[in-house]
Structure formats: structure tokens, C-alpha cells
Design a protein around this motif. Sequence first.
Motif, PDB file in Angstrom:
ATOM      1  N   PRO A 104      -3.761   1.358  -1.034  1.00 27.80           N
ATOM      2  CA  PRO A 104      -3.140   2.355  -0.146  1.00 27.80           C
ATOM      3  C   PRO A 104      -2.787   1.787   1.238  1.00 27.80           C
ATOM      4  CG  PRO A 104      -4.959   3.345  -1.318  1.00 27.80           C
ATOM      5  CD  PRO A 104      -4.974   1.881  -1.643  1.00 27.80           C
ATOM      6  N   ALA A 105      -3.620   0.915   1.780  1.00 33.00           N
ATOM      7  CA  ALA A 105      -3.326   0.312   3.083  1.00 33.00           C
ATOM      8  C   ALA A 105      -2.091  -0.586   2.997  1.00 33.00           C
ATOM      9  CB  ALA A 105      -4.521  -0.485   3.578  1.00 33.00           C
ATOM     10  N   GLN A 106      -1.954  -1.320   1.903  1.00 34.85           N
ATOM     11  CA  GLN A 106      -0.788  -2.176   1.715  1.00 34.85           C
ATOM     12  C   GLN A 106       0.483  -1.346   1.540  1.00 34.85           C
ATOM     13  OE1 GLN A 106      -2.280  -4.390  -1.662  1.00 34.85           O
ATOM     14  NE2 GLN A 106      -2.610  -6.250  -0.409  1.00 34.85           N
ATOM     15  N   LYS A 107       0.352  -0.210   0.829  1.00 32.57           N
ATOM     16  CA  LYS A 107       1.497   0.681   0.652  1.00 32.57           C
ATOM     17  C   LYS A 107       1.970   1.231   1.995  1.00 32.57           C
ATOM     18  CE  LYS A 107       0.475   2.289  -4.023  1.00 32.57           C
ATOM     19  NZ  LYS A 107       0.109   3.462  -4.863  1.00 32.57           N
ATOM     20  N   ARG A 108       1.013   1.651   2.853  1.00 32.10           N
ATOM     21  CA  ARG A 108       1.369   2.169   4.184  1.00 32.10           C
ATOM     22  C   ARG A 108       2.059   1.098   5.017  1.00 32.10           C
ATOM     23  NH1 ARG A 108      -3.673   4.685   3.781  1.00 32.10           N
ATOM     24  NH2 ARG A 108      -4.651   3.000   4.958  1.00 32.10           N
ATOM     25  N   ALA A 109       1.524  -0.131   4.975  1.00 28.32           N
ATOM     26  CA  ALA A 109       2.109  -1.225   5.749  1.00 28.32           C
ATOM     27  C   ALA A 109       3.526  -1.539   5.272  1.00 28.32           C
ATOM     28  CB  ALA A 109       1.227  -2.460   5.651  1.00 28.32           C
ATOM     29  N   LYS A 110       3.722  -1.530   3.956  1.00 27.30           N
ATOM     30  CA  LYS A 110       5.039  -1.809   3.387  1.00 27.30           C
ATOM     31  C   LYS A 110       6.035  -0.719   3.782  1.00 27.30           C
ATOM     32  CE  LYS A 110       7.255  -2.799  -1.046  1.00 27.30           C
ATOM     33  NZ  LYS A 110       7.085  -2.923  -2.492  1.00 27.30           N
ATOM     34  N   LYS A 111       5.591   0.537   3.739  1.00 27.78           N
ATOM     35  CA  LYS A 111       6.448   1.665   4.099  1.00 27.78           C
ATOM     36  C   LYS A 111       6.809   1.621   5.587  1.00 27.78           C
ATOM     37  CE  LYS A 111       6.737   6.649   3.477  1.00 27.78           C
ATOM     38  NZ  LYS A 111       6.061   7.858   3.000  1.00 27.78           N
ATOM     39  N   ALA A 112       5.837   1.293   6.440  1.00 25.71           N
ATOM     40  CA  ALA A 112       6.089   1.191   7.881  1.00 25.71           C
ATOM     41  C   ALA A 112       7.063   0.055   8.189  1.00 25.71           C
ATOM     42  CB  ALA A 112       4.783   0.998   8.627  1.00 25.71           C
TER      43      ALA A 112
END
Length: 98
Positions: free
Chosen positions: A10-18
Motif C-alpha cells: 500500500p505504501a508503494q501504491k501511494r508513492a506511485k500514485k503521488a
Amino acid sequence: MAKVKKKLTPAQKRAKKAAKAERQRRYQWVFMNGKQVRIKRPPTADGIPADQFIEENADPIWLHQNEMWEQMPVEDALSDPEPSTELDATEDEDRIPF
């Protein structure tokens, strides 16, 4: 043998989306010579282009200080102002008829 793709945390997904949102904010896609290329977006102020914002909000003093004389409002210096009737009336009263 097929390789299994590892899922993102989930943290990687947020970083990718940002990161994607930041790229979309900074760059835009346009066509040049039949190819799609990414260029930097022009600067904006309050969502409108910077040039248009300056034209609408800058006063002549600021434009002069920043050497933007081509954007200064042009006043019609050739047209004479309406002659004042008060001056004409006082001049007539001061004159002594002969």
C-alpha cells in the motif's frame, strides 16, 4: 515457467500514485512532428496563464518597473479632453465689453 509479478505494498501504491500526479501537474503531452512528446506546462496563476493574469491584474507602475512596456494600456493621447464650460464662462465675465 511463467514468472509471477510481485504485488506492490500500500505504501508503494501511494508513492506511485503521488509521483504520477506530480508528473501530470508538471508536464503535458503534445504532438510534434507526428510524434507524441512530453513538455513542461506553461506557468499559471490561479489556473489561468501567467501572461493573461498579468494583463488583467498589473498596474502601469509594476509593468514599467518590470520593463513590460508592450503590455501597458495605451491611452488615446491625441484626443483632446472636452473643453470646460466653467473656464469659458469666467473668462467672459472678466472681459469688459467696449
